[in-house]
Scaffold this motif. Sequence first.
Motif, PDB file in Angstrom:
ATOM      1  N   TRP A   1     -17.618  37.926 -13.452  1.00 24.45           N
ATOM      2  CA  TRP A   1     -17.828  38.774 -12.233  1.00 24.45           C
ATOM      3  C   TRP A   1     -16.493  39.256 -11.781  1.00 24.45           C
ATOM      4  O   TRP A   1     -15.468  38.413 -11.360  1.00 24.45           O
ATOM      5  CB  TRP A   1     -18.251  37.832 -11.023  1.00 24.45           C
ATOM      6  CG  TRP A   1     -19.645  37.281 -11.473  1.00 24.45           C
ATOM      7  CD1 TRP A   1     -20.061  36.247 -12.079  1.00 24.45           C
ATOM      8  CD2 TRP A   1     -21.046  37.701 -10.669  1.00 24.45           C
ATOM      9  NE1 TRP A   1     -21.276  36.117 -12.159  1.00 24.45           N
ATOM     10  CE2 TRP A   1     -22.108  37.018 -11.446  1.00 24.45           C
ATOM     11  CE3 TRP A   1     -21.292  38.743  -9.808  1.00 24.45           C
ATOM     12  CZ2 TRP A   1     -23.489  37.257 -11.088  1.00 24.45           C
ATOM     13  CZ3 TRP A   1     -22.500  39.098  -9.563  1.00 24.45           C
ATOM     14  CH2 TRP A   1     -23.446  38.258 -10.283  1.00 24.45           C
TER      15      TRP A   1
ATOM     16  N   SER B   1     -18.615  36.671  -7.257  1.00 23.47           N
ATOM     17  CA  SER B   1     -20.187  36.546  -7.567  1.00 23.47           C
ATOM     18  C   SER B   1     -20.884  35.845  -6.163  1.00 23.47           C
ATOM     19  O   SER B   1     -22.249  35.622  -6.165  1.00 23.47           O
ATOM     20  CB  SER B   1     -20.473  35.471  -8.514  1.00 23.47           C
ATOM     21  OG  SER B   1     -19.977  34.131  -7.969  1.00 23.47           O
TER      22      SER B   1
ATOM     23  N   ARG C   1     -27.938  38.348  -8.461  1.00 22.67           N
ATOM     24  CA  ARG C   1     -27.452  37.054  -8.903  1.00 22.67           C
ATOM     25  C   ARG C   1     -28.505  36.217  -9.646  1.00 22.67           C
ATOM     26  O   ARG C   1     -28.198  35.446 -10.564  1.00 22.67           O
ATOM     27  CB  ARG C   1     -27.415  36.064  -7.514  1.00 22.67           C
ATOM     28  CG  ARG C   1     -26.165  36.224  -6.942  1.00 22.67           C
ATOM     29  CD  ARG C   1     -26.025  35.807  -5.482  1.00 22.67           C
ATOM     30  NE  ARG C   1     -26.431  34.346  -5.752  1.00 22.67           N
ATOM     31  CZ  ARG C   1     -25.374  33.417  -5.611  1.00 22.67           C
ATOM     32  NH1 ARG C   1     -23.955  33.719  -6.175  1.00 22.67           N
ATOM     33  NH2 ARG C   1     -25.675  32.021  -5.768  1.00 22.67           N
TER      34      ARG C   1
ATOM     35  N   PRO D   1     -20.451  31.401 -12.990  1.00 28.86           N
ATOM     36  CA  PRO D   1     -19.595  32.740 -12.844  1.00 28.86           C
ATOM     37  C   PRO D   1     -18.120  32.145 -12.930  1.00 28.86           C
ATOM     38  O   PRO D   1     -17.618  31.254 -12.764  1.00 28.86           O
ATOM     39  CB  PRO D   1     -19.615  33.088 -11.357  1.00 28.86           C
ATOM     40  CG  PRO D   1     -20.987  32.224 -10.757  1.00 28.86           C
ATOM     41  CD  PRO D   1     -21.103  31.106 -11.528  1.00 28.86           C
TER      42      PRO D   1
END
Lengths: 187, 667, 322
Positions: free
Chosen positions: A102, A106, A143, A175
């Motif tokens: 990410w 995230s 997500r 993440p």
Amino acid sequence: MTSDRYHTRVAFTVVLVTLALTACQREERYFEPPTKAVTPPPVRLSQIQPGAISTDTSIEHKYEDTAYALSEGKRLFGWYNCNGCHANGGGDKGPALMDNVWIYGSKPAQIYSTIVEGRPNGMPSFGGHIPENEVWELVAYVRSLSGLASSGAAPNRADAMQTKKPEGNAEEQKPVNAAPSGASEHP
Amino acid sequence: MSAGSLSGLGSVASTQALRERARAIVGRGETMLDGAGFGSQAERALQQAWRDEPGLLGFLKTTDHKRIGRRFVCTAFVFFVAAGILAAVMRMQLAFPDNHIVGPDLYNQLFTMHGTTMMFIFAVPIMQGMAVYLVPLLVGTRNTAFPRMTACAYWLFLFGALSLWTGFALNAGADAGWFAYVPLAGPQYGVGKREDIWNNLINLSEAMGLMVAVDLLTVILKMRAPGMSLRRMPIFVWASLVTSLMIIFAMPSVMLAANLAQFDRTFGTHFFNPAEGGDVLIWQHLFWFFGHPEVYFIFLPGLAFVSSIIPTFARRPMFGHDAVVLSLIATGFLSFGLWVHHMFATNLPEVGKGFFTAMSLTIAIPTAVQIFCWIATLWTGRINLRTPLLFVLGFFFILVLGGLTGIMVGSVPFDLQVHDSYFVVAHLHYVLLGGAVFPLFGAFFYWFPKFTGRMLDEHLGRWQFWLFFVGFNVAFFPMHLLGLAGMPRRIYTYGAETGWGTLNLVATIGAAVIALSVLLFIVNVVHAWFKGPRADDNPWNASSLEWATPSPPPAFNFVALPVVASREPLWTREEDEPTHVSGLSAQTREGLVTTVLDAVPDVRYSYPDPSIWPFIAAITVVVWLFWSNMTETGMFYGLIPPAIAFVAWYWPTRKETVEQLLLERKP
Amino acid sequence: MIGGVHDVQMPGGAQAQAIVGLWHWLLPICVLVFVAVMIALGLALWRAPRASNDTAPDIASLSKREPKVTRVVIVAVAVSTLLLLVLLAVSVMTDRALAQLPLENALHIELTGYQWWWEARYDDPDPSRMFTTANELHVPVGRPVIVTLVGADVIHSFWVPSLAGKKDLIPGRDTTVSFRADRAGVYRGQCAEFCGYQHAKMALFVIADAPDDYARWADRQRAPAAEPSSDEARRGRDLFLARSCAMCHAINGTSAQARHAPDLTHVASRMTLGAGALENTSSNREAWILDPQQFKPGTNMPPQNIAPQDLAALSAYLASLQ
């Protein structure tokens, strides 16, 4: 009525009423948007900050983890052509969304910022073009692409040509924040 | 000469030692007691052998078909009332245009739960429950063939029903209709766990249906009283036979469909995904291949009730008994050729659909035969107009009307207008309530004395009947007109400009009257249970074997199994014919297996003892189903507990082995 | 006022008329049979002697045949079978009549069913003359219409009772339905296969115009959106393109070309909003934009967080889209 049976009946009623009152949040269908307009917090890529530690404003959509929000997010992901750059989560022009990398965070509030404000290196700003409630639904769905949504609420396969494992069967990817890639890598 | 004591054998270690001990007992000259009439040693021995443990454990372990049958009936009736309350809420919502009592999400759950509960949890189980109770009594035997399986079936049914309703209480009630068409019930549009719970219910309730059907089939074909050839079998038993065979052929279809849909939802398969080579319409084929016979699972037992009540209250045997039996069989066969009439609005070829119109019209003929035979029986009989017969008369009016609208909707062009409109809602309620629920209430009044030993109140019964009859017609007749006026099904509201408001209001008033009549029935039952007049063995002076037992029958049904020499055993007395079986053991749970066609005694059969394993097996199966919904590994690991439970179920016990040895006779 | 003929027994076209013809056979025959059976039952009850629980049963029939009664029952069954054959024959003949609607010079429409609205694309051999509209069809009187039915998401069903029988729109199985309107008027239809939250409010209007009126309507539909004449309407157009409207709706002649929601190029010319949920007036349009969920909860259009003057401008623009 013997005392035994009476107590059993009372217990049964209490359990049933409790169940009904708690009701399954995950199955909630909400047709009016549940949250009012909020300004998103700034994106934090560094933990170093001046002054006192400010508490992380974890703004959340009230029904983020509901099956309805996730399925709406999946629909909107296709309607608003996120696929055009993010290709069902595999990425191409835009980064992959189904992995654990990410660039801009995230957390739901961070993804919200990404969608509304846009990001350097090509992510358009959708603020004003997508209603706030729908952005939150997209946040929830994004997500879920890397397995971060609960499997009880994540969507199943689409009635379309198969492109990946359904989100409900996706393995959770913890993440990992990455630095934004250099501009020279993309024409 | 004392009854052999089996308890002393429990401590013996080896099989060889067992044999010797058994031989020693038999060799001492102790005989098996049987067939000696009431109040005798045989009756005491039978009571001892057939009693259940007291308390909760006995409740869970019982294999007495009467207790299990009663359970089915009571549980199904509770869900009938629950689904009826949902219908009342729907009718309140539809009473006025643009009403706001319930929103679309809740309304979709309401009609799905109403339909699913009525069809899967009320109608089929209650008919099977009545059959489980009555069939062994009607054929003159002590129990059904596989009582543990039927006991397990009840628990599967109960847990399935509870899981569906718990889901409903938790805002996860199924909401795609009782028929759950894909893609609406599929993985993309069936959001959340709602349809997963529905698919589980299908598995559980259809497994129940299959288990009970196999049990009934076996007892009907192989355990009838000696002399009860197929031609002497009561019509109710024939109907149970045909229904059980139909269930075995039809229920796997919907189980398959539900499991394919569940695979689509859980594992991402593509059975119903046209984009990946699947087909949406195959769901409808699989569902309706089951769905049409299903309404006959409900209808045929209703016809069977009528065929049991009319001869008793016309004081003569059924006119055209053979014709009625053949009509039941014909209906069973033909019902498998009708399913496409639920799909006339799809893009199937027109010539094919025409075939199904022809079949749909053809199935009216066996029903017509039965109706004319019943009227002939009443015409040539002497009428005893009691409440059971009153409900049968209500059945005539409502079912014939429903059957005729069925002829109408069986025609393709007309169905293209009224399919999925309130015309069909009217039709289906006329045939289901008229064809099954009215006879069912008649059956309740008829057999309540046998089940409980008390009579229901006639006066309340008449009030209930008239309220139900009037309320039903006021509620459902206007729906024919609404369908012709263009009102589709499954809509949570409608605009004032459609003009549907008045008839909907009338229908709602009728629904309230129906609710009142059901309440009266409950009052009647509760009052009769505690204070009703006691019933003797045969209060209606009927002719079939169940009336030869006390009311209610003891656990072992008959002290001595009857021998049958005519079609109406209690109305005829044959000279020089044996009347009872003797020589079966009264100390163990023993029964008689007879041949299929002529019921010649064949083999002695040991009934399984009560056991807790059917209950435990049911729990493990339900856990497995839900676990496999949630994770992929649950599908496999969840199979281990059921495997253990089923092995334990069949594991032979020392007591059973000893009993078998005791009963062995050299040829 | 939202209106429209919506009744099986008030046909406005050939197909519906044929089905009413069948109904005129079904109803009398079924009523006749019903009355006959009820009379037989009533007579049986009336003339049979009364009995009680203790009356001895009459078991003569166990050993003796009953020829007279048997004859009557056989005749009754034979008559019933004959009547069923008659009904079967009439049904087949009606089927044939429906299949034999002459289709020369037919108008072709592709109707796609979405949750919870109808998209209609008028086809033409010349692609530049094709146009798209939503929820409201105009057809010329006396000319056959062939509608190709496409299910986009779940199963819907096209049902305009005064014009034709219904046909399901099944994803993956495109099919056609044909009809011909023989009388001018407004015919109402409604989705007839349960399709989700707003199945109840998925109406469809088929307006049969005289051929000249139809041609005029079609020409207007082909034209792109009119250029707004007032400043407020121009601001409304800018808002339409800048806000979320253009993400889902198309207006020909502008850069809004998304096809997820009804085409709005000529929205002000329609009778209703939201597939029959509301009458199409200016104030209703504003209320709808502000919160469609109030009128059609569960629909895919989200409520808008919009200032009153912006809403007025938007409304002015939409009113200009005739």
